[in-house]
Design a protein around this motif. Structure first.
Motif, PDB file in Angstrom:
ATOM      1  N   LEU A  16       0.958  -1.165   0.027  1.00 11.34           N
ATOM      2  CA  LEU A  16       0.288   0.011   0.033  1.00 11.34           C
ATOM      3  C   LEU A  16       0.778   1.190  -0.097  1.00 11.34           C
ATOM      4  N   ALA A  17       2.049   1.150   0.889  1.00 10.27           N
ATOM      5  CA  ALA A  17       2.742   2.471   0.747  1.00 10.27           C
ATOM      6  C   ALA A  17       3.585   2.645  -0.406  1.00 10.27           C
ATOM      7  N   LYS A  18       4.070   1.636  -0.999  1.00 10.40           N
ATOM      8  CA  LYS A  18       4.602   1.952  -2.321  1.00 10.40           C
ATOM      9  C   LYS A  18       3.850   2.115  -3.389  1.00 10.40           C
ATOM     10  N   THR A  19       2.664   1.608  -3.286  1.00 12.82           N
ATOM     11  CA  THR A  19       1.585   2.213  -4.327  1.00 12.82           C
ATOM     12  C   THR A  19       1.069   3.637  -4.434  1.00 12.82           C
ATOM     13  N   VAL A  20       0.858   3.878  -2.786  1.00  7.53           N
ATOM     14  CA  VAL A  20       0.590   5.598  -2.738  1.00  7.53           C
ATOM     15  C   VAL A  20       1.910   6.215  -3.061  1.00  7.53           C
ATOM     16  N   TYR A  21       3.116   5.914  -2.749  1.00 13.25           N
ATOM     17  CA  TYR A  21       4.045   6.738  -3.287  1.00 13.25           C
ATOM     18  C   TYR A  21       3.926   6.975  -4.794  1.00 13.25           C
ATOM     19  N   LEU A  22       3.762   5.760  -5.482  1.00 14.94           N
ATOM     20  CA  LEU A  22       3.713   6.190  -6.977  1.00 14.94           C
ATOM     21  C   LEU A  22       2.702   6.946  -7.395  1.00 14.94           C
ATOM     22  N   LEU A  23       1.290   6.974  -6.885  1.00 19.84           N
ATOM     23  CA  LEU A  23       0.316   7.541  -6.939  1.00 19.84           C
ATOM     24  C   LEU A  23       0.521   9.289  -6.969  1.00 19.84           C
ATOM     25  N   ILE A  24       1.084   9.444  -5.622  1.00 17.37           N
ATOM     26  CA  ILE A  24       0.998  10.902  -5.312  1.00 17.37           C
ATOM     27  C   ILE A  24       2.068  11.486  -6.010  1.00 17.37           C
ATOM     28  N   ALA A  25       2.797  10.784  -6.819  1.00 12.47           N
ATOM     29  CA  ALA A  25       3.924  11.549  -7.738  1.00 12.47           C
ATOM     30  C   ALA A  25       3.036  12.213  -8.779  1.00 12.47           C
ATOM     31  N   GLU A  26       1.755  11.624  -8.950  1.00 10.44           N
ATOM     32  CA  GLU A  26       1.063  12.533  -9.951  1.00 10.44           C
ATOM     33  C   GLU A  26       0.426  13.830  -9.470  1.00 10.44           C
ATOM     34  N   LEU A  27       0.377  14.211  -8.118  1.00  9.36           N
ATOM     35  CA  LEU A  27      -0.021  15.354  -7.635  1.00  9.36           C
ATOM     36  C   LEU A  27       0.669  16.693  -8.047  1.00  9.36           C
ATOM     37  N   PRO A  28      -0.193  17.782  -8.198  1.00  7.18           N
ATOM     38  CA  PRO A  28       0.637  18.797  -8.638  1.00  7.18           C
ATOM     39  C   PRO A  28       1.658  19.510  -7.491  1.00  7.18           C
ATOM     40  N   SER A  29       2.598  20.022  -7.796  1.00  4.06           N
ATOM     41  CA  SER A  29       3.713  20.550  -7.237  1.00  4.06           C
ATOM     42  C   SER A  29       3.419  21.403  -6.052  1.00  4.06           C
ATOM     43  N   GLN A  79      -7.842  11.032   3.273  1.00  6.49           N
ATOM     44  CA  GLN A  79      -6.795  11.838   2.241  1.00  6.49           C
ATOM     45  C   GLN A  79      -6.911  11.425   0.736  1.00  6.49           C
ATOM     46  N   LEU A  80      -7.191  10.214   0.752  1.00  9.50           N
ATOM     47  CA  LEU A  80      -7.202   9.612  -0.689  1.00  9.50           C
ATOM     48  C   LEU A  80      -8.780  10.011  -1.352  1.00  9.50           C
ATOM     49  N   LEU A  81      -9.748   9.959  -0.500  1.00 13.06           N
ATOM     50  CA  LEU A  81     -11.074  10.538  -0.916  1.00 13.06           C
ATOM     51  C   LEU A  81     -10.974  12.053  -1.122  1.00 13.06           C
ATOM     52  N   LEU A  82     -10.161  12.748  -0.466  1.00 13.33           N
ATOM     53  CA  LEU A  82     -10.054  14.191  -0.742  1.00 13.33           C
ATOM     54  C   LEU A  82      -9.459  14.387  -2.069  1.00 13.33           C
ATOM     55  N   ILE A  83      -8.399  13.628  -2.481  1.00 11.26           N
ATOM     56  CA  ILE A  83      -7.780  13.615  -3.721  1.00 11.26           C
ATOM     57  C   ILE A  83      -8.890  13.473  -4.838  1.00 11.26           C
ATOM     58  N   ILE A  84      -9.671  12.783  -4.647  1.00 12.27           N
ATOM     59  CA  ILE A  84     -10.773  12.343  -5.767  1.00 12.27           C
ATOM     60  C   ILE A  84     -11.652  13.710  -5.702  1.00 12.27           C
ATOM     61  N   GLU A  85     -12.175  13.795  -4.575  1.00 19.54           N
ATOM     62  CA  GLU A  85     -13.075  14.987  -4.511  1.00 19.54           C
ATOM     63  C   GLU A  85     -12.709  16.711  -5.080  1.00 19.54           C
ATOM     64  N   LEU A  86     -11.176  16.781  -4.722  1.00 22.44           N
ATOM     65  CA  LEU A  86     -10.637  17.926  -5.234  1.00 22.44           C
ATOM     66  C   LEU A  86     -10.277  17.546  -6.770  1.00 22.44           C
ATOM     67  N   ASP A  87     -10.410  16.397  -7.486  1.00 24.65           N
ATOM     68  CA  ASP A  87     -10.294  15.989  -8.681  1.00 24.65           C
ATOM     69  C   ASP A  87      -8.791  16.361  -9.121  1.00 24.65           C
ATOM     70  N   LEU A  88      -7.969  15.960  -8.201  1.00 26.36           N
ATOM     71  CA  LEU A  88      -6.365  16.208  -8.183  1.00 26.36           C
ATOM     72  C   LEU A  88      -5.740  14.770  -8.995  1.00 26.36           C
ATOM     73  N   ILE A  89      -6.509  13.749  -8.887  1.00 30.28           N
ATOM     74  CA  ILE A  89      -6.316  12.428  -9.621  1.00 30.28           C
ATOM     75  C   ILE A  89      -7.530  11.553 -10.030  1.00 30.28           C
ATOM     76  N   LYS A  90      -7.666  11.059 -11.001  1.00 32.41           N
ATOM     77  CA  LYS A  90      -9.002  10.446 -11.231  1.00 32.41           C
ATOM     78  C   LYS A  90      -9.277   9.358 -10.512  1.00 32.41           C
ATOM     79  N   LYS A  91     -10.763   9.223 -10.249  1.00 29.67           N
ATOM     80  CA  LYS A  91     -11.212   8.291  -9.305  1.00 29.67           C
ATOM     81  C   LYS A  91     -10.677   6.758  -9.750  1.00 29.67           C
ATOM     82  N   ASP A  92     -10.401   6.665 -11.105  1.00 29.66           N
ATOM     83  CA  ASP A  92     -10.456   4.975 -11.336  1.00 29.66           C
ATOM     84  C   ASP A  92      -9.082   4.703 -10.882  1.00 29.66           C
ATOM     85  N   LYS A  93      -7.799   5.813 -10.506  1.00 28.40           N
ATOM     86  CA  LYS A  93      -6.694   5.345 -10.244  1.00 28.40           C
ATOM     87  C   LYS A  93      -6.604   5.448  -8.795  1.00 28.40           C
TER      88      LYS A  93
END
Length: 115
Positions: A16-29, A79-93
């Motif tokens: 989970l931690a590894k997957t999260v790290y890969l995902l959040i690399a997509e967040l805006p700087s 926090q992951l739900l917030l990422i979806i709600e803010l449309d920072l990363i698409k829900k399907d990811k």
């Protein structure tokens, strides 16, 4: 005392931690010191607390650290739900990661009941 590497809950929380790290690399700087930092801390806290509990000398102490890990898993889920709600990363990811997080929460609860 448990050998942490043998615990399925720890193995999944590392994944989970590894997957999260890969995902959040997509967040805006601009989120680098905000949400990104918080998500990383929550994700790392889960396997870290499981490991710390496994290294303790009593079941009571282990359960305490599993409880902290579960709190971190709930925090990460939020926090992951917030990422979806803010449309920072698409829900399907994000949704499969939320599902893994929930699975770990369920495993954690069952493991605490077993101890």
């Amino acid at each position: 005392m448990h050998k942490v590497e043998d615990l399925k809950i720890w193995q999944k929380s590392i994944r989970l931690a590894k997957t999260v790290y890969l995902l959040i690399a997509e967040l805006p700087s601009e989120e680098k010191f905000g949400l990104t930092s918080q998500v990383k801390r929550s994700a790392i806290s889960i396997p870290s607390n499981i490991a710390e509990g496994a290294g303790r000398n009593s079941k009571k102490e282990f359960k305490h650290f599993l409880s902290i890990a579960n709190g971190s898993a709930c925090e990460l889920q939020t926090q992951l739900l917030l990422i979806i709600e803010l449309d920072l990363i698409k829900k399907d990811k994000v949704q499969p990661i939320i599902e893994l997080c929930i699975e770990i929460q369920k495993m954690n609860y069952a493991f605490q009941q077993k101890l």
